[in-house]
Design a protein around this motif. Structure first.
Motif, PDB file in Angstrom:
ATOM      1  N   GLU A  35      95.149  -9.390  15.828  1.00  0.00           N
ATOM      2  CA  GLU A  35      94.880  -7.959  16.002  1.00  0.00           C
ATOM      3  C   GLU A  35      93.513  -7.738  16.641  1.00  0.00           C
ATOM      4  O   GLU A  35      93.368  -6.944  17.570  1.00  0.00           O
ATOM      5  N   GLU A  36      92.513  -8.465  16.160  1.00  0.00           N
ATOM      6  CA  GLU A  36      91.174  -8.338  16.728  1.00  0.00           C
ATOM      7  C   GLU A  36      91.151  -8.848  18.170  1.00  0.00           C
ATOM      8  O   GLU A  36      90.505  -8.264  19.036  1.00  0.00           O
ATOM      9  N   LEU A  37      91.879  -9.931  18.424  1.00  0.00           N
ATOM     10  CA  LEU A  37      91.990 -10.464  19.776  1.00  0.00           C
ATOM     11  C   LEU A  37      92.568  -9.407  20.710  1.00  0.00           C
ATOM     12  O   LEU A  37      92.040  -9.168  21.787  1.00  0.00           O
ATOM     13  N   GLY A  38      93.639  -8.753  20.284  1.00  0.00           N
ATOM     14  CA  GLY A  38      94.274  -7.729  21.104  1.00  0.00           C
ATOM     15  C   GLY A  38      93.353  -6.556  21.389  1.00  0.00           C
ATOM     16  O   GLY A  38      93.300  -6.050  22.512  1.00  0.00           O
ATOM     17  N   ARG A  39      92.612  -6.121  20.377  1.00  0.00           N
ATOM     18  CA  ARG A  39      91.675  -5.012  20.566  1.00  0.00           C
ATOM     19  C   ARG A  39      90.572  -5.379  21.550  1.00  0.00           C
ATOM     20  O   ARG A  39      90.224  -4.586  22.420  1.00  0.00           O
ATOM     21  N   PHE A  40      90.015  -6.577  21.391  1.00  0.00           N
ATOM     22  CA  PHE A  40      88.936  -7.010  22.285  1.00  0.00           C
ATOM     23  C   PHE A  40      89.461  -7.156  23.712  1.00  0.00           C
ATOM     24  O   PHE A  40      88.829  -6.702  24.666  1.00  0.00           O
ATOM     25  N   LEU A  41      90.631  -7.762  23.854  1.00  0.00           N
ATOM     26  CA  LEU A  41      91.230  -7.937  25.179  1.00  0.00           C
ATOM     27  C   LEU A  41      91.449  -6.593  25.858  1.00  0.00           C
ATOM     28  O   LEU A  41      91.083  -6.411  27.021  1.00  0.00           O
ATOM     29  N   GLN A  42      91.998  -5.637  25.136  1.00  0.00           N
ATOM     30  CA  GLN A  42      92.238  -4.313  25.711  1.00  0.00           C
ATOM     31  C   GLN A  42      90.939  -3.600  26.060  1.00  0.00           C
ATOM     32  O   GLN A  42      90.846  -2.918  27.072  1.00  0.00           O
ATOM     33  N   ARG A  43      89.924  -3.767  25.218  1.00  0.00           N
ATOM     34  CA  ARG A  43      88.627  -3.147  25.504  1.00  0.00           C
ATOM     35  C   ARG A  43      88.043  -3.677  26.809  1.00  0.00           C
ATOM     36  O   ARG A  43      87.557  -2.908  27.640  1.00  0.00           O
ATOM     37  N   VAL A  44      88.130  -4.986  27.008  1.00  0.00           N
ATOM     38  CA  VAL A  44      87.600  -5.597  28.228  1.00  0.00           C
ATOM     39  C   VAL A  44      88.395  -5.123  29.439  1.00  0.00           C
ATOM     40  O   VAL A  44      87.817  -4.706  30.458  1.00  0.00           O
ATOM     41  N   ILE A  45      89.698  -5.157  29.344  1.00  0.00           N
ATOM     42  CA  ILE A  45      90.552  -4.763  30.471  1.00  0.00           C
ATOM     43  C   ILE A  45      90.370  -3.280  30.795  1.00  0.00           C
ATOM     44  O   ILE A  45      90.274  -2.909  31.962  1.00  0.00           O
ATOM     45  N   ASP A  53      99.595  -0.445  36.438  1.00  0.00           N
ATOM     46  CA  ASP A  53     100.488  -1.570  36.744  1.00  0.00           C
ATOM     47  C   ASP A  53      99.726  -2.896  36.671  1.00  0.00           C
ATOM     48  O   ASP A  53     100.187  -3.857  36.055  1.00  0.00           O
ATOM     49  N   ILE A  54      98.575  -2.954  37.298  1.00  0.00           N
ATOM     50  CA  ILE A  54      97.763  -4.174  37.300  1.00  0.00           C
ATOM     51  C   ILE A  54      97.292  -4.482  35.875  1.00  0.00           C
ATOM     52  O   ILE A  54      97.286  -5.636  35.449  1.00  0.00           O
ATOM     53  N   ARG A  55      96.922  -3.451  35.123  1.00  0.00           N
ATOM     54  CA  ARG A  55      96.450  -3.643  33.745  1.00  0.00           C
ATOM     55  C   ARG A  55      97.503  -4.358  32.898  1.00  0.00           C
ATOM     56  O   ARG A  55      97.196  -5.267  32.139  1.00  0.00           O
ATOM     57  N   TYR A  56      98.760  -3.949  33.043  1.00  0.00           N
ATOM     58  CA  TYR A  56      99.841  -4.572  32.290  1.00  0.00           C
ATOM     59  C   TYR A  56      99.959  -6.057  32.630  1.00  0.00           C
ATOM     60  O   TYR A  56     100.034  -6.909  31.746  1.00  0.00           O
ATOM     61  N   HIS A  57      99.960  -6.371  33.922  1.00  0.00           N
ATOM     62  CA  HIS A  57     100.119  -7.764  34.353  1.00  0.00           C
ATOM     63  C   HIS A  57      98.903  -8.614  33.976  1.00  0.00           C
ATOM     64  O   HIS A  57      99.055  -9.780  33.594  1.00  0.00           O
ATOM     65  N   VAL A  58      97.714  -8.055  34.094  1.00  0.00           N
ATOM     66  CA  VAL A  58      96.500  -8.787  33.717  1.00  0.00           C
ATOM     67  C   VAL A  58      96.522  -9.080  32.219  1.00  0.00           C
ATOM     68  O   VAL A  58      96.194 -10.189  31.794  1.00  0.00           O
ATOM     69  N   THR A  59      96.925  -8.103  31.413  1.00  0.00           N
ATOM     70  CA  THR A  59      97.004  -8.303  29.965  1.00  0.00           C
ATOM     71  C   THR A  59      97.979  -9.416  29.624  1.00  0.00           C
ATOM     72  O   THR A  59      97.670 -10.321  28.835  1.00  0.00           O
ATOM     73  N   LYS A  60      99.150  -9.367  30.218  1.00  0.00           N
ATOM     74  CA  LYS A  60     100.180 -10.372  29.945  1.00  0.00           C
ATOM     75  C   LYS A  60      99.710 -11.768  30.360  1.00  0.00           C
ATOM     76  O   LYS A  60      99.843 -12.731  29.599  1.00  0.00           O
ATOM     77  N   LEU A  61      99.146 -11.870  31.545  1.00  0.00           N
ATOM     78  CA  LEU A  61      98.682 -13.158  32.053  1.00  0.00           C
ATOM     79  C   LEU A  61      97.501 -13.677  31.227  1.00  0.00           C
ATOM     80  O   LEU A  61      97.445 -14.869  30.889  1.00  0.00           O
ATOM     81  N   ALA A  62      96.578 -12.809  30.874  1.00  0.00           N
ATOM     82  CA  ALA A  62      95.426 -13.214  30.057  1.00  0.00           C
ATOM     83  C   ALA A  62      95.893 -13.725  28.690  1.00  0.00           C
ATOM     84  O   ALA A  62      95.374 -14.733  28.193  1.00  0.00           O
ATOM     85  N   MET A  63      96.873 -13.063  28.083  1.00  0.00           N
ATOM     86  CA  MET A  63      97.406 -13.525  26.795  1.00  0.00           C
ATOM     87  C   MET A  63      98.047 -14.906  26.923  1.00  0.00           C
ATOM     88  O   MET A  63      97.884 -15.755  26.043  1.00  0.00           O
ATOM     89  N   ALA A  82      84.348 -15.706  24.535  1.00  0.00           N
ATOM     90  CA  ALA A  82      84.158 -16.309  25.859  1.00  0.00           C
ATOM     91  C   ALA A  82      85.493 -16.736  26.458  1.00  0.00           C
ATOM     92  O   ALA A  82      85.709 -16.587  27.665  1.00  0.00           O
ATOM     93  N   LEU A  83      86.404 -17.257  25.639  1.00  0.00           N
ATOM     94  CA  LEU A  83      87.729 -17.631  26.131  1.00  0.00           C
ATOM     95  C   LEU A  83      88.481 -16.397  26.606  1.00  0.00           C
ATOM     96  O   LEU A  83      89.091 -16.408  27.679  1.00  0.00           O
ATOM     97  N   VAL A  84      88.402 -15.326  25.839  1.00  0.00           N
ATOM     98  CA  VAL A  84      89.084 -14.083  26.220  1.00  0.00           C
ATOM     99  C   VAL A  84      88.512 -13.550  27.531  1.00  0.00           C
ATOM    100  O   VAL A  84      89.258 -13.193  28.447  1.00  0.00           O
ATOM    101  N   ALA A  85      87.189 -13.510  27.640  1.00  0.00           N
ATOM    102  CA  ALA A  85      86.553 -12.995  28.862  1.00  0.00           C
ATOM    103  C   ALA A  85      86.915 -13.852  30.070  1.00  0.00           C
ATOM    104  O   ALA A  85      87.225 -13.317  31.142  1.00  0.00           O
ATOM    105  N   SER A  86      86.908 -15.168  29.911  1.00  0.00           N
ATOM    106  CA  SER A  86      87.255 -16.027  31.046  1.00  0.00           C
ATOM    107  C   SER A  86      88.736 -15.889  31.388  1.00  0.00           C
ATOM    108  O   SER A  86      89.103 -15.921  32.567  1.00  0.00           O
ATOM    109  N   VAL A 110      79.848 -10.831  27.149  1.00  0.00           N
ATOM    110  CA  VAL A 110      79.636 -12.276  27.282  1.00  0.00           C
ATOM    111  C   VAL A 110      78.890 -12.490  28.592  1.00  0.00           C
ATOM    112  O   VAL A 110      79.170 -11.816  29.577  1.00  0.00           O
ATOM    113  N   THR A 111      77.939 -13.410  28.628  1.00  0.00           N
ATOM    114  CA  THR A 111      77.161 -13.595  29.853  1.00  0.00           C
ATOM    115  C   THR A 111      78.024 -14.145  30.973  1.00  0.00           C
ATOM    116  O   THR A 111      79.015 -14.847  30.732  1.00  0.00           O
ATOM    117  N   ASP A 112      77.637 -13.836  32.218  1.00  0.00           N
ATOM    118  CA  ASP A 112      78.405 -14.330  33.351  1.00  0.00           C
ATOM    119  C   ASP A 112      78.321 -15.849  33.455  1.00  0.00           C
ATOM    120  O   ASP A 112      79.263 -16.496  33.912  1.00  0.00           O
TER     121      ASP A 112
END
Length: 132
Positions: A35-45, A53-63, A82-86, A110-112
């Protein structure tokens, strides 16, 4: 000066925690909940301001990248964020969206440099081919 900063003590504590993770057999002790992973991922995206459309595909691919990274144990001893950001950076790049590592860094906190290092590791361990 070294004793004043407790550097040696800090190193010993870090080694001890690493040993505990090895003995327990689960390096994922520090991994956050799905759940926390999903929230963080969505916040970043969402912070990257991608179209729907791109948001959906990026989310799916990132997961998929994150899940494969977990299977390959790329989270052991490293920050999960860092794994989520990368993974987001890799997914955006694979989708052909032009976002800089710095954009993802600002969106994730997360730093670049960390994103760049995790990006290299993830791409090599998961065998992702990115053509420029």
């Amino acid at each position: 000066m070294r004793n004043a900063l407790n550097v040696e003590r800090s190193k010993r504590i870090s080694r001890l925690l690493g040993l505990v993770r090895e003995v327990v057999g689960n390096g994922d002790v520090v991994i956050k909940s799905q759940e926390e992973l999903g929230r963080f991922l969505q916040r970043v995206i969402n912070a990257l301001r991608l179209n729907e459309d791109i948001r959906y595909h990026v989310t799916k691919l990132a997961m998929e990248i994150i899940n494969e990274g977990q299977r390959k144990r790329l989270t052991n001893g490293r920050t999960f964020y860092a794994l989520v950001a990368s993974a987001v950076y890799i997914a955006v790049t694979l989708m052909g969206v032009r976002k800089r590592q710095r954009d993802v860094a600002e969106a994730s906190g997360v730093t670049d440099v960390t994103i760049r290092n995790r990006y290299k590791e993830v791409v090599s361990k998961i065998n992702i081919v990115i053509e420029v």
